[in-house]
Design a protein around this motif. Sequence first.
Motif, PDB file in Angstrom:
ATOM      1  N   SER A 117      32.077  22.204  -5.274  1.00  0.00           N
ATOM      2  CA  SER A 117      32.965  21.053  -5.085  1.00  0.00           C
ATOM      3  C   SER A 117      33.427  20.469  -6.418  1.00  0.00           C
ATOM      4  O   SER A 117      34.325  19.633  -6.445  1.00  0.00           O
ATOM      5  N   ASP A 118      32.854  20.937  -7.518  1.00  0.00           N
ATOM      6  CA  ASP A 118      33.289  20.485  -8.844  1.00  0.00           C
ATOM      7  C   ASP A 118      34.555  21.198  -9.307  1.00  0.00           C
ATOM      8  O   ASP A 118      35.154  20.813 -10.300  1.00  0.00           O
ATOM      9  N   SER A 119      34.972  22.219  -8.584  1.00  0.00           N
ATOM     10  CA  SER A 119      36.127  23.028  -8.975  1.00  0.00           C
ATOM     11  C   SER A 119      37.327  22.715  -8.096  1.00  0.00           C
ATOM     12  O   SER A 119      37.200  22.539  -6.879  1.00  0.00           O
ATOM     13  N   LEU A 120      38.499  22.683  -8.716  1.00  0.00           N
ATOM     14  CA  LEU A 120      39.746  22.475  -7.980  1.00  0.00           C
ATOM     15  C   LEU A 120      40.548  23.763  -7.863  1.00  0.00           C
ATOM     16  O   LEU A 120      41.736  23.729  -7.509  1.00  0.00           O
ATOM     17  N   GLU A 121      39.919  24.904  -8.138  1.00  0.00           N
ATOM     18  CA  GLU A 121      40.593  26.188  -7.964  1.00  0.00           C
ATOM     19  C   GLU A 121      40.694  26.498  -6.473  1.00  0.00           C
ATOM     20  O   GLU A 121      39.795  26.171  -5.691  1.00  0.00           O
ATOM     21  N   ALA A 122      41.765  27.146  -6.082  1.00  0.00           N
ATOM     22  CA  ALA A 122      42.067  27.376  -4.665  1.00  0.00           C
ATOM     23  C   ALA A 122      40.922  28.066  -3.935  1.00  0.00           C
ATOM     24  O   ALA A 122      40.561  27.666  -2.817  1.00  0.00           O
ATOM     25  N   SER A 126      38.674  26.374  -0.911  1.00  0.00           N
ATOM     26  CA  SER A 126      38.539  27.052   0.378  1.00  0.00           C
ATOM     27  C   SER A 126      37.071  27.236   0.749  1.00  0.00           C
ATOM     28  O   SER A 126      36.674  27.019   1.902  1.00  0.00           O
ATOM     29  N   TYR A 127      36.255  27.618  -0.230  1.00  0.00           N
ATOM     30  CA  TYR A 127      34.821  27.810   0.029  1.00  0.00           C
ATOM     31  C   TYR A 127      34.156  26.488   0.409  1.00  0.00           C
ATOM     32  O   TYR A 127      33.339  26.429   1.330  1.00  0.00           O
ATOM     33  N   THR A 128      34.519  25.421  -0.285  1.00  0.00           N
ATOM     34  CA  THR A 128      33.977  24.099   0.040  1.00  0.00           C
ATOM     35  C   THR A 128      34.371  23.701   1.462  1.00  0.00           C
ATOM     36  O   THR A 128      33.538  23.184   2.220  1.00  0.00           O
ATOM     37  N   GLN A 129      35.609  23.949   1.839  1.00  0.00           N
ATOM     38  CA  GLN A 129      36.047  23.634   3.201  1.00  0.00           C
ATOM     39  C   GLN A 129      35.259  24.443   4.228  1.00  0.00           C
ATOM     40  O   GLN A 129      34.902  23.932   5.288  1.00  0.00           O
ATOM     41  N   GLU A 130      34.972  25.701   3.896  1.00  0.00           N
ATOM     42  CA  GLU A 130      34.161  26.537   4.791  1.00  0.00           C
ATOM     43  C   GLU A 130      32.753  25.955   4.938  1.00  0.00           C
ATOM     44  O   GLU A 130      32.207  25.897   6.039  1.00  0.00           O
ATOM     45  N   GLN A 131      32.174  25.498   3.823  1.00  0.00           N
ATOM     46  CA  GLN A 131      30.849  24.874   3.882  1.00  0.00           C
ATOM     47  C   GLN A 131      30.890  23.615   4.749  1.00  0.00           C
ATOM     48  O   GLN A 131      29.987  23.386   5.561  1.00  0.00           O
ATOM     49  N   LEU A 132      31.915  22.793   4.586  1.00  0.00           N
ATOM     50  CA  LEU A 132      32.030  21.578   5.390  1.00  0.00           C
ATOM     51  C   LEU A 132      32.140  21.912   6.874  1.00  0.00           C
ATOM     52  O   LEU A 132      31.484  21.275   7.713  1.00  0.00           O
ATOM     53  N   THR A 133      32.945  22.897   7.196  1.00  0.00           N
ATOM     54  CA  THR A 133      33.091  23.312   8.597  1.00  0.00           C
ATOM     55  C   THR A 133      31.755  23.762   9.169  1.00  0.00           C
ATOM     56  O   THR A 133      31.371  23.357  10.273  1.00  0.00           O
ATOM     57  N   GLN A 134      31.022  24.582   8.414  1.00  0.00           N
ATOM     58  CA  GLN A 134      29.715  25.048   8.888  1.00  0.00           C
ATOM     59  C   GLN A 134      28.753  23.877   9.074  1.00  0.00           C
ATOM     60  O   GLN A 134      28.002  23.837  10.054  1.00  0.00           O
ATOM     61  N   SER A 157      28.255  13.824  -6.394  1.00  0.00           N
ATOM     62  CA  SER A 157      29.298  13.183  -7.203  1.00  0.00           C
ATOM     63  C   SER A 157      30.645  13.893  -7.118  1.00  0.00           C
ATOM     64  O   SER A 157      31.674  13.272  -6.856  1.00  0.00           O
ATOM     65  N   TYR A 158      30.651  15.202  -7.349  1.00  0.00           N
ATOM     66  CA  TYR A 158      31.931  15.904  -7.348  1.00  0.00           C
ATOM     67  C   TYR A 158      32.550  15.977  -5.957  1.00  0.00           C
ATOM     68  O   TYR A 158      33.770  15.992  -5.824  1.00  0.00           O
ATOM     69  N   GLY A 159      31.744  15.996  -4.938  1.00  0.00           N
ATOM     70  CA  GLY A 159      32.286  15.929  -3.590  1.00  0.00           C
ATOM     71  C   GLY A 159      32.987  14.613  -3.332  1.00  0.00           C
ATOM     72  O   GLY A 159      34.012  14.559  -2.647  1.00  0.00           O
ATOM     73  N   VAL A 160      32.466  13.536  -3.906  1.00  0.00           N
ATOM     74  CA  VAL A 160      33.111  12.226  -3.779  1.00  0.00           C
ATOM     75  C   VAL A 160      34.409  12.215  -4.573  1.00  0.00           C
ATOM     76  O   VAL A 160      35.443  11.727  -4.108  1.00  0.00           O
ATOM     77  N   TRP A 161      34.361  12.754  -5.776  1.00  0.00           N
ATOM     78  CA  TRP A 161      35.553  12.759  -6.626  1.00  0.00           C
ATOM     79  C   TRP A 161      36.661  13.670  -6.076  1.00  0.00           C
ATOM     80  O   TRP A 161      37.826  13.334  -6.160  1.00  0.00           O
ATOM     81  N   ASN A 162      36.293  14.835  -5.558  1.00  0.00           N
ATOM     82  CA  ASN A 162      37.286  15.873  -5.272  1.00  0.00           C
ATOM     83  C   ASN A 162      37.637  16.066  -3.806  1.00  0.00           C
ATOM     84  O   ASN A 162      38.515  16.873  -3.498  1.00  0.00           O
ATOM     85  N   LEU A 163      36.979  15.381  -2.920  1.00  0.00           N
ATOM     86  CA  LEU A 163      37.244  15.550  -1.486  1.00  0.00           C
ATOM     87  C   LEU A 163      37.698  14.232  -0.876  1.00  0.00           C
ATOM     88  O   LEU A 163      37.359  13.162  -1.387  1.00  0.00           O
TER      89      LEU A 163
END
Length: 186
Positions: A117-122, A126-134, A157-163
């Motif tokens: 979640s610290d990365s803003l690369e596509a 996408s992987y973070t969104q997959e983790q959230l869905t799971q 922290s990065y999940g708060v900043w980037n999501l």
Amino acid sequence: TGARTLQRAGTHAFAVACLAEGIALRKAGIRGVILILGYTDPKEAPLLVRWRLTQAVVDVDHGRALAAQGCRLHVHLALDTGMHRLGIPVSNREEILEVFRLPALVVDGVFSHLCVSDSLEAGDISYTQEQLTQFYDTVEWLRNAGQNPGKIHVQASYGVWNLPAQPCDYARVGIALYGVRSDDMP
């Protein structure tokens, strides 16, 4: 301490890395939930009870060993949604249910860690969104299976900043409390 300032500001739940940190917060007068995110040796269960600490269950064997200590323990269950470092894989529903059914454990919450979640690369987004869905699918499955997942939390922290804001009870902010990013650290 910073924890006292947060408590005065209305924070009622804290997370620490280890048993010693949890005890130190209690000795400093911190009230409310103190969740130990790291592994605590099950033989230390009496200290968890004495200091009213909540322990993360890092895998099913850890849950079984904690339950075998003869203490009634408050725990949060770590769910592995893709970090592969701690938690019961969300695909292993029998082990997840087993922890909920251990009579000595009171599961007060479930959580996961978002590993990129610290990365803003596509690809990472996408992987973070997959983790959230799971994670949310597993929380819903638990409810449908008659289990109360308790407090849910997935963002650090990065999940708060980037999501966008998440439908969770807690966010585990650490470095964000200091207003710096880890890549700013020397």
